[in-house]
Design a protein around this motif. Structure first.
Motif, PDB file in Angstrom:
ATOM      1  N   PHE A   1      -3.885  -3.810  -0.008  1.00 52.76           N
ATOM      2  CA  PHE A   1      -4.398  -4.893   0.829  1.00 52.76           C
ATOM      3  C   PHE A   1      -5.177  -5.913   0.005  1.00 52.76           C
ATOM      4  CE2 PHE A   1      -3.790  -1.727   4.252  1.00 52.76           C
ATOM      5  CZ  PHE A   1      -3.055  -2.515   5.137  1.00 52.76           C
ATOM      6  N   LEU A   2      -5.994  -5.442  -0.946  1.00 52.97           N
ATOM      7  CA  LEU A   2      -6.762  -6.358  -1.779  1.00 52.97           C
ATOM      8  C   LEU A   2      -5.857  -7.215  -2.656  1.00 52.97           C
ATOM      9  CD1 LEU A   2      -9.818  -4.250  -3.045  1.00 52.97           C
ATOM     10  CD2 LEU A   2      -9.839  -6.182  -1.465  1.00 52.97           C
ATOM     11  N   TYR A   3      -4.798  -6.613  -3.183  1.00 49.15           N
ATOM     12  CA  TYR A   3      -3.899  -7.368  -4.060  1.00 49.15           C
ATOM     13  C   TYR A   3      -3.209  -8.482  -3.292  1.00 49.15           C
ATOM     14  CZ  TYR A   3      -0.519  -8.459  -7.666  1.00 49.15           C
ATOM     15  OH  TYR A   3       0.219  -9.117  -8.616  1.00 49.15           O
ATOM     16  N   VAL A   4      -2.726  -8.192  -2.094  1.00 52.81           N
ATOM     17  CA  VAL A   4      -2.045  -9.220  -1.299  1.00 52.81           C
ATOM     18  C   VAL A   4      -3.021 -10.327  -0.914  1.00 52.81           C
ATOM     19  CG1 VAL A   4      -0.912  -9.663   0.910  1.00 52.81           C
ATOM     20  CG2 VAL A   4      -0.238  -7.697  -0.463  1.00 52.81           C
ATOM     21  N   TRP A   5      -4.257  -9.942  -0.578  1.00 53.86           N
ATOM     22  CA  TRP A   5      -5.265 -10.951  -0.254  1.00 53.86           C
ATOM     23  C   TRP A   5      -5.546 -11.837  -1.464  1.00 53.86           C
ATOM     24  CZ3 TRP A   5     -10.123 -11.384  -2.604  1.00 53.86           C
ATOM     25  CH2 TRP A   5     -10.939 -12.374  -2.067  1.00 53.86           C
ATOM     26  N   ALA A   6      -5.698 -11.231  -2.647  1.00 57.33           N
ATOM     27  CA  ALA A   6      -5.966 -11.998  -3.865  1.00 57.33           C
ATOM     28  C   ALA A   6      -4.790 -12.907  -4.203  1.00 57.33           C
ATOM     29  CB  ALA A   6      -6.251 -11.047  -5.026  1.00 57.33           C
ATOM     30  N   GLN A   7      -3.586 -12.398  -3.990  1.00 58.10           N
ATOM     31  CA  GLN A   7      -2.390 -13.194  -4.260  1.00 58.10           C
ATOM     32  C   GLN A   7      -2.350 -14.427  -3.375  1.00 58.10           C
ATOM     33  OE1 GLN A   7       1.421 -11.261  -3.436  1.00 58.10           O
ATOM     34  NE2 GLN A   7       2.111 -11.823  -5.473  1.00 58.10           N
ATOM     35  N   ALA A   8      -2.682 -14.270  -2.101  1.00 62.06           N
ATOM     36  CA  ALA A   8      -2.677 -15.398  -1.179  1.00 62.06           C
ATOM     37  C   ALA A   8      -3.814 -16.376  -1.459  1.00 62.06           C
ATOM     38  CB  ALA A   8      -2.785 -14.892   0.260  1.00 62.06           C
TER      39      ALA A   8
ATOM     40  N   VAL B   1      -6.407  -0.563  -9.290  1.00 54.56           N
ATOM     41  CA  VAL B   1      -7.601  -1.233  -8.774  1.00 54.56           C
ATOM     42  C   VAL B   1      -8.224  -0.427  -7.636  1.00 54.56           C
ATOM     43  CG1 VAL B   1      -8.429  -3.277  -7.532  1.00 54.56           C
ATOM     44  CG2 VAL B   1      -6.912  -3.540  -9.499  1.00 54.56           C
ATOM     45  N   GLY B   2      -7.385   0.054  -6.715  1.00 57.32           N
ATOM     46  CA  GLY B   2      -7.913   0.835  -5.603  1.00 57.32           C
ATOM     47  C   GLY B   2      -8.391   2.201  -6.039  1.00 57.32           C
ATOM     48  N   GLY B   3      -7.654   2.822  -6.952  1.00 60.84           N
ATOM     49  CA  GLY B   3      -8.018   4.158  -7.433  1.00 60.84           C
ATOM     50  C   GLY B   3      -6.937   5.165  -7.135  1.00 60.84           C
ATOM     51  N   ALA B   4      -6.223   5.599  -8.178  1.00 57.74           N
ATOM     52  CA  ALA B   4      -5.114   6.539  -7.980  1.00 57.74           C
ATOM     53  C   ALA B   4      -5.592   7.945  -7.669  1.00 57.74           C
ATOM     54  CB  ALA B   4      -4.230   6.556  -9.226  1.00 57.74           C
ATOM     55  N   SER B   5      -6.855   8.251  -7.954  1.00 61.47           N
ATOM     56  CA  SER B   5      -7.350   9.610  -7.770  1.00 61.47           C
ATOM     57  C   SER B   5      -7.667   9.943  -6.312  1.00 61.47           C
ATOM     58  CB  SER B   5      -8.608   9.828  -8.613  1.00 61.47           C
ATOM     59  OG  SER B   5      -9.632   8.925  -8.219  1.00 61.47           O
ATOM     60  N   THR B   6      -7.576   8.966  -5.433  1.00 60.95           N
ATOM     61  CA  THR B   6      -7.868   9.182  -4.018  1.00 60.95           C
ATOM     62  C   THR B   6      -6.705   8.696  -3.168  1.00 60.95           C
ATOM     63  OG1 THR B   6      -8.901   7.011  -3.732  1.00 60.95           O
ATOM     64  CG2 THR B   6     -10.321   8.806  -4.459  1.00 60.95           C
ATOM     65  N   LEU B   7      -6.668   9.142  -1.925  1.00 55.33           N
ATOM     66  CA  LEU B   7      -5.626   8.678  -1.009  1.00 55.33           C
ATOM     67  C   LEU B   7      -5.904   7.262  -0.511  1.00 55.33           C
ATOM     68  CD1 LEU B   7      -4.782  11.794   1.180  1.00 55.33           C
ATOM     69  CD2 LEU B   7      -3.188  10.477  -0.213  1.00 55.33           C
TER      70      LEU B   7
ATOM     71  N   ASN C   1      -3.529 -19.690 -11.408  1.00 58.14           N
ATOM     72  CA  ASN C   1      -4.177 -18.764 -12.349  1.00 58.14           C
ATOM     73  C   ASN C   1      -4.202 -17.335 -11.824  1.00 58.14           C
ATOM     74  OD1 ASN C   1      -4.900 -20.816 -14.249  1.00 58.14           O
ATOM     75  ND2 ASN C   1      -6.546 -21.440 -12.856  1.00 58.14           N
ATOM     76  N   LEU C   2      -3.245 -17.002 -10.970  1.00 60.88           N
ATOM     77  CA  LEU C   2      -3.249 -15.682 -10.358  1.00 60.88           C
ATOM     78  C   LEU C   2      -3.265 -14.571 -11.392  1.00 60.88           C
ATOM     79  CD1 LEU C   2      -2.966 -13.776  -7.912  1.00 60.88           C
ATOM     80  CD2 LEU C   2      -0.485 -14.066  -8.083  1.00 60.88           C
ATOM     81  N   HIS C   3      -2.398 -14.648 -12.385  1.00 59.74           N
ATOM     82  CA  HIS C   3      -2.297 -13.572 -13.369  1.00 59.74           C
ATOM     83  C   HIS C   3      -3.543 -13.491 -14.238  1.00 59.74           C
ATOM     84  CE1 HIS C   3       1.787 -12.716 -12.194  1.00 59.74           C
ATOM     85  NE2 HIS C   3       2.121 -13.973 -12.364  1.00 59.74           N
ATOM     86  N   LEU C   4      -4.201 -14.618 -14.449  1.00 55.40           N
ATOM     87  CA  LEU C   4      -5.474 -14.593 -15.186  1.00 55.40           C
ATOM     88  C   LEU C   4      -6.512 -13.800 -14.411  1.00 55.40           C
ATOM     89  CD1 LEU C   4      -7.445 -15.555 -17.391  1.00 55.40           C
ATOM     90  CD2 LEU C   4      -7.788 -17.648 -16.026  1.00 55.40           C
ATOM     91  N   TYR C   5      -6.618 -14.078 -13.121  1.00 59.87           N
ATOM     92  CA  TYR C   5      -7.588 -13.365 -12.284  1.00 59.87           C
ATOM     93  C   TYR C   5      -7.248 -11.877 -12.185  1.00 59.87           C
ATOM     94  CZ  TYR C   5      -9.029 -18.051 -10.857  1.00 59.87           C
ATOM     95  OH  TYR C   5      -9.473 -19.347 -10.851  1.00 59.87           O
ATOM     96  N   ILE C   6      -5.961 -11.575 -12.077  1.00 56.28           N
ATOM     97  CA  ILE C   6      -5.545 -10.170 -12.007  1.00 56.28           C
ATOM     98  C   ILE C   6      -5.904  -9.452 -13.303  1.00 56.28           C
ATOM     99  CG2 ILE C   6      -3.548  -8.630 -11.926  1.00 56.28           C
ATOM    100  CD1 ILE C   6      -2.255 -10.595  -9.991  1.00 56.28           C
TER     101      ILE C   6
ATOM    102  N   SER D   1       0.828  -1.207   0.000  1.00 49.03           N
ATOM    103  CA  SER D   1       0.000   0.000   0.000  1.00 49.03           C
ATOM    104  C   SER D   1       0.860   1.253   0.000  1.00 49.03           C
ATOM    105  CB  SER D   1      -0.919   0.007   1.225  1.00 49.03           C
ATOM    106  OG  SER D   1      -1.848  -1.042   1.170  1.00 49.03           O
ATOM    107  N   MET D   2       1.935   1.249   0.773  1.00 43.67           N
ATOM    108  CA  MET D   2       2.799   2.422   0.837  1.00 43.67           C
ATOM    109  C   MET D   2       3.511   2.654  -0.501  1.00 43.67           C
ATOM    110  SD  MET D   2       5.596   3.388   3.796  1.00 43.67           S
ATOM    111  CE  MET D   2       4.486   2.698   5.015  1.00 43.67           C
ATOM    112  N   LEU D   3       3.925   1.561  -1.136  1.00 46.34           N
ATOM    113  CA  LEU D   3       4.544   1.688  -2.447  1.00 46.34           C
ATOM    114  C   LEU D   3       3.520   2.189  -3.469  1.00 46.34           C
ATOM    115  CD1 LEU D   3       6.931   1.308  -4.347  1.00 46.34           C
ATOM    116  CD2 LEU D   3       6.366  -1.135  -4.502  1.00 46.34           C
TER     117      LEU D   3
END
Length: 351
Positions: free
Chosen positions: A297-304, A283-289, A311-316, A65-67
């Motif tokens: 957080f969602l990406y790490v959850w989806a990755q796990a 995915v989260g939205g760059a236009s907001t903080l 099929n991780l990259h397919l879902y992404i 998230s910080m990155l």
């Protein structure tokens, strides 16, 4: 002459509330209060999430998230998309690890050195790329990031980076980081408060910057840089400052990652890491903080959750298509627009 007279007659409260001049003063205490509440809520997470696996996932999401925040800052204020912020993330992580292993720095001093390395890299890269826009900026940042990756795996760099083997970075004997021992910082639950405080401070700092005259200047450059130059504004220096500031945030994430992992490998500079952070931002939205934070957080959850299926990259890819087609502002940005429309309709109905 008329402008001077108007400025003198303008009430002091209006001058304090004006957007585009000084800080919107009446909003700063409110924002600080929200930050304190969020900070307190986040500090309770280790007491609620007791499973070590899940708290580790949350910590990984915090770092991503910080990155993502550092990338979103440029996208939001300047309309620039970067694929090279992993250079600052990985550069800071390697700076910390090298200072610990080769020079026996204390962990705190090594963290400071890592931040310095990441920030200097941001200054060097920014001085060369911030004049570019659009696809040119994207490709230049990607090229610089991949060049640093290539340098780290060269034979001459093995004594410093370990090349593909990576670099172990345990604490020197008898040292600690802010009172935390080596085993403490490698425990996501115990190290969470430090990382969470840093994340909240970063978000609050970005929120404040967005409400200063500097933030307004950046948005003016984003909308029409040529007109800003014709109006007498220097556009290069503000762009460089914003780029370095975002690089500093990415370096913070890199240092926190290296402290917790006690290990750094070339993967932190790789294209996959760059893609992960950009995906989380979109995915989260760059236009907001809040968008990049949620996206991380969602990406790490989806990755796990989906990585075991192969099929991780397919879902992404499917998720990105859906977001770009139906939620162009990301999850948070689209939710804000929907809420705004609902409020407008309610006000119209009340009339």
């Amino acid at each position: 002459m008329n402008a001077t007279i108007v400025a003198k007659k303008e009430p002091k409260t209006l001058r304090g509330n004006r957007i585009g001049g000084v800080l919107v003063r009446n909003r700063i205490p409110r924002g600080a209060l929200v930050a304190v509440v969020v900070l307190a809520a986040g500090l309770a997470v280790p007491y609620i999430v007791l499973d070590r696996y899940y708290i580790t996932l949350l910590f990984d999401g915090l770092i991503l998230s910080m990155l993502a925040l550092s990338i979103g800052f440029l996208a939001r204020h300047l309309g620039l998309i970067s694929l090279g912020h992993v250079a600052f993330f990985g550069g800071a992580a390697y700076g910390y690890a090298i200072a610990i292993t080769r020079w026996q720095f204390t962990p705190l001093a090594a963290a400071g050195f890592g931040l310095l390395v990441g920030t200097v890299l941001a200054i060097v890269m920014g001085a060369l790329v911030v004049r570019a826009t659009g696809m040119g900026f994207l490709m230049l940042t990607l090229a610089f990031g991949q060049a640093l990756y290539a340098l780290c795996i060269q034979r001459f760099a093995i004594p410093y980076t370990g090349a593909f083997d990576g670099l172990q970075a345990p604490f020197p004997p008898g040292t600690s980081f802010l009172g935390l021992s080596r085993s403490d910082v490698m425990n996501a639950g115990l190290f969470w408060p430090v990382a969470w405080i840093v994340l909240v401070l970063v978000v609050f700092g970005m929120w404040v910057v967005g409400r200063t005259s500097f933030g307004t200047l950046l948005e003016g450059i984003r909308e029409n840089e040529e007109r800003m130059r014709f109006s007498g504004f220097d556009t290069y220096r503000p762009r460089l400052i914003a780029f370095v500031a975002s690089g500093f945030v990415a370096a913070l994430a890199g240092v926190l990652f290296a402290i917790n992992a006690a290990y750094v490998s070339p993967e932190v500079l790789g294209f996959l890491e760059a893609g992960d952070s950009l995906t989380a931002t979109i995915v989260g939205g760059a236009s907001t903080l809040g968008g990049p934070v949620l996206g991380g957080f969602l990406y790490v959850w989806a990755q796990a959750t989906f990585n075991s299926s192969g099929n991780l990259h397919l879902y992404i890819g499917i998720a990105l298509i859906l977001v770009l087609m139906f939620l162009p502002g990301g999850i948070v940005g689209s939710a804000q627009r929907l809420w705004g429309r609902m409020r407008s309709r309610r006000k119209e109905n009340e009339k």
